[in-house]
Design a protein around this motif. Structure first.
Motif, PDB file in Angstrom:
ATOM      1  N   ARG A   1      34.886  37.465  38.876  1.00 52.20           N
ATOM      2  CA  ARG A   1      33.519  37.188  38.430  1.00 52.20           C
ATOM      3  C   ARG A   1      32.888  38.399  37.757  1.00 52.20           C
ATOM      4  O   ARG A   1      31.909  38.278  37.023  1.00 52.20           O
ATOM      5  CB  ARG A   1      32.645  36.726  39.594  1.00 52.20           C
ATOM      6  CG  ARG A   1      32.927  35.327  40.117  1.00 52.20           C
ATOM      7  CD  ARG A   1      32.955  34.251  39.046  1.00 52.20           C
ATOM      8  NE  ARG A   1      31.715  34.092  38.340  1.00 52.20           N
ATOM      9  CZ  ARG A   1      30.841  33.095  38.548  1.00 52.20           C
ATOM     10  NH1 ARG A   1      31.093  32.201  39.471  1.00 52.20           N
ATOM     11  NH2 ARG A   1      29.746  33.003  37.819  1.00 52.20           N
ATOM     12  N   SER A   2      33.450  39.577  37.994  1.00 55.04           N
ATOM     13  CA  SER A   2      32.960  40.776  37.311  1.00 55.04           C
ATOM     14  C   SER A   2      33.644  40.993  35.968  1.00 55.04           C
ATOM     15  O   SER A   2      33.273  41.902  35.226  1.00 55.04           O
ATOM     16  CB  SER A   2      33.160  42.013  38.199  1.00 55.04           C
ATOM     17  OG  SER A   2      34.517  42.405  38.222  1.00 55.04           O
ATOM     18  N   GLY A   3      34.683  40.172  35.676  1.00 53.65           N
ATOM     19  CA  GLY A   3      35.360  40.281  34.394  1.00 53.65           C
ATOM     20  C   GLY A   3      36.725  40.933  34.443  1.00 53.65           C
ATOM     21  O   GLY A   3      37.355  41.115  33.396  1.00 53.65           O
ATOM     22  N   ILE A   4      37.217  41.267  35.640  1.00 56.69           N
ATOM     23  CA  ILE A   4      38.522  41.923  35.779  1.00 56.69           C
ATOM     24  C   ILE A   4      39.538  40.940  36.351  1.00 56.69           C
ATOM     25  O   ILE A   4      39.385  40.448  37.467  1.00 56.69           O
ATOM     26  CB  ILE A   4      38.434  43.168  36.693  1.00 56.69           C
ATOM     27  CG1 ILE A   4      37.456  44.181  36.127  1.00 56.69           C
ATOM     28  CG2 ILE A   4      39.815  43.790  36.879  1.00 56.69           C
ATOM     29  CD1 ILE A   4      37.844  44.755  34.778  1.00 56.69           C
ATOM     30  N   VAL A   5      40.576  40.649  35.573  1.00 57.85           N
ATOM     31  CA  VAL A   5      41.647  39.780  36.044  1.00 57.85           C
ATOM     32  C   VAL A   5      42.373  40.480  37.191  1.00 57.85           C
ATOM     33  O   VAL A   5      42.707  41.665  37.096  1.00 57.85           O
ATOM     34  CB  VAL A   5      42.647  39.470  34.907  1.00 57.85           C
ATOM     35  CG1 VAL A   5      43.807  38.627  35.428  1.00 57.85           C
ATOM     36  CG2 VAL A   5      41.939  38.767  33.760  1.00 57.85           C
ATOM     37  N   ASN A   6      42.628  39.756  38.262  1.00 55.45           N
ATOM     38  CA  ASN A   6      43.285  40.379  39.417  1.00 55.45           C
ATOM     39  C   ASN A   6      44.387  39.476  39.952  1.00 55.45           C
ATOM     40  O   ASN A   6      44.140  38.584  40.768  1.00 55.45           O
ATOM     41  CB  ASN A   6      42.271  40.676  40.526  1.00 55.45           C
ATOM     42  CG  ASN A   6      42.841  41.570  41.601  1.00 55.45           C
ATOM     43  OD1 ASN A   6      44.034  41.844  41.616  1.00 55.45           O
ATOM     44  ND2 ASN A   6      41.997  42.030  42.504  1.00 55.45           N
ATOM     45  N   ILE A   7      45.605  39.725  39.465  1.00 54.86           N
ATOM     46  CA  ILE A   7      46.750  39.003  40.035  1.00 54.86           C
ATOM     47  C   ILE A   7      47.501  39.892  41.028  1.00 54.86           C
ATOM     48  O   ILE A   7      48.625  39.588  41.417  1.00 54.86           O
ATOM     49  CB  ILE A   7      47.702  38.486  38.947  1.00 54.86           C
ATOM     50  CG1 ILE A   7      48.328  39.653  38.177  1.00 54.86           C
ATOM     51  CG2 ILE A   7      46.992  37.544  37.993  1.00 54.86           C
ATOM     52  CD1 ILE A   7      49.451  39.205  37.263  1.00 54.86           C
ATOM     53  N   ALA A   8      46.844  41.011  41.427  1.00 54.44           N
ATOM     54  CA  ALA A   8      47.448  41.934  42.389  1.00 54.44           C
ATOM     55  C   ALA A   8      47.107  41.558  43.820  1.00 54.44           C
ATOM     56  O   ALA A   8      47.375  42.334  44.741  1.00 54.44           O
ATOM     57  CB  ALA A   8      46.988  43.363  42.107  1.00 54.44           C
TER      58      ALA A   8
END
Length: 292
Positions: free
Chosen positions: A33-40
């Protein structure tokens, strides 16, 4: 009476199995939601599960293990933020790198600590959680939902993922908002891993997340990046997992269902859910955008 017992058992199993998914999904929500993709998230969960198990066993306290998982999540979350926010690394590639890092570093650490690349020593039954992570998971979702939509800092996070230019124009640093969001993402996802090693199990075992980090991402997409719908998605996937556990060993006449087919049920439900709803989910407009 027997059917009621079965229903209650399924409900209780669903709630327990949903706990790590809820934490990880909430962590993913904060970041994306902050704009950072997180697939970690998978890697964050593994680090949290390992740190929680080691500290919990060493201090004979699930609560201290929970705190150690929080610190581990903060560290890996900050490291991830350093790469994707400050160094402008590709967010997808960096996320996969963190997942691979967890798979490689944790066996190395277990070899140093316990002269084994397998499981950590088990906690005593009295040193494990009984229900606390389950309660905390639901409280966390409620708090995050309230904070996102009812507080100024929560709205800053939403604007960072939707209209970062407007946030900049108002004098708020998008970079600082994203740093904070990714660090919280690491902490919450690490708690999801710790709930596996301190609540659902009594030790860390290799790859014990079994893809739950990716299922959390699927729940996030299925829930349209909103806290309560994402919670419902977590419960759906956990229910499928509870059903597959119940179906293991079930026979139809003279034929027993192969356990391998039963075990794919949660992942099959995840794929069907994404295939049916991913086109109807709109990601945050600035998700993956750099330059802020």
């Amino acid at each position: 009476m027997e059917s009621l017992s079965l229903i209650l058992a399924l409900v209780f199993a669903t709630l327990r199995l949903a706990t790590p998914l809820i934490f990880a999904t909430t962590g993913g929500l904060m970041s994306e939601r902050s704009g950072i993709v997180n697939i970690a998230l998978e890697g964050f969960m593994l680090f949290g599960a390992f740190a929680g198990a080691v500290a919990g066993q060493y201090f004979a306290s699930a609560w201290l293990g929970w705190g150690a998982a929080l610190i581990a999540g903060l560290i890996v979350g900050a490291l991830y933020a350093l790469f994707v926010i400050e160094l402008k690394a590709d967010q997808i590639v960096t996320g996969m790198a963190f997942n691979l890092l967890a798979m490689g570093v944790i066996p190395f650490l277990t070899k140093i600590l316990y002269n084994s690349t397998g499981t950590t020593p088990a906690l005593l039954v009295e040193d494990r959680f009984t229900f606390e992570p389950l309660l905390m998971a639901f409280v966390l979702v409620g708090l995050v939902a309230f904070w996102l939509y009812k507080s100024r800092s929560g709205l800053w996070l939403l604007f960072a993922g939707e209209h970062p230019e407007a946030l900049l124009a108002s004098g708020v640093s998008v970079r600082k908002v994203r740093w904070t969001a990714v660090c919280f993402s690491g902490m919450f996802a690490a708690w999801g891993g710790a709930s596996l090693s301190l609540f659902l199990s009594s030790a860390y075992s290799p790859m014990m997340t079994s893809g739950r980090g990716y299922m959390a991402l699927a729940a996030l997409i299925f829930g349209k990046w909103k806290p309560l719908p994402a919670l419902a998605a977590c419960l759906l996937f956990a229910f499928a997992d509870a059903v597959q556990i119940r179906l293991q060993g079930v026979r139809f006449g003279e034929t027993e269902i192969p356990v391998q087919f039963v075990q794919i049920l949660p992942y099959l439900v995840t794929i069907i859910a994404l295939a049916g709803f991913i086109g109807k989910s709109r990601a945050p407009k600035a998700l993956g955008r750099e330059g802020f």
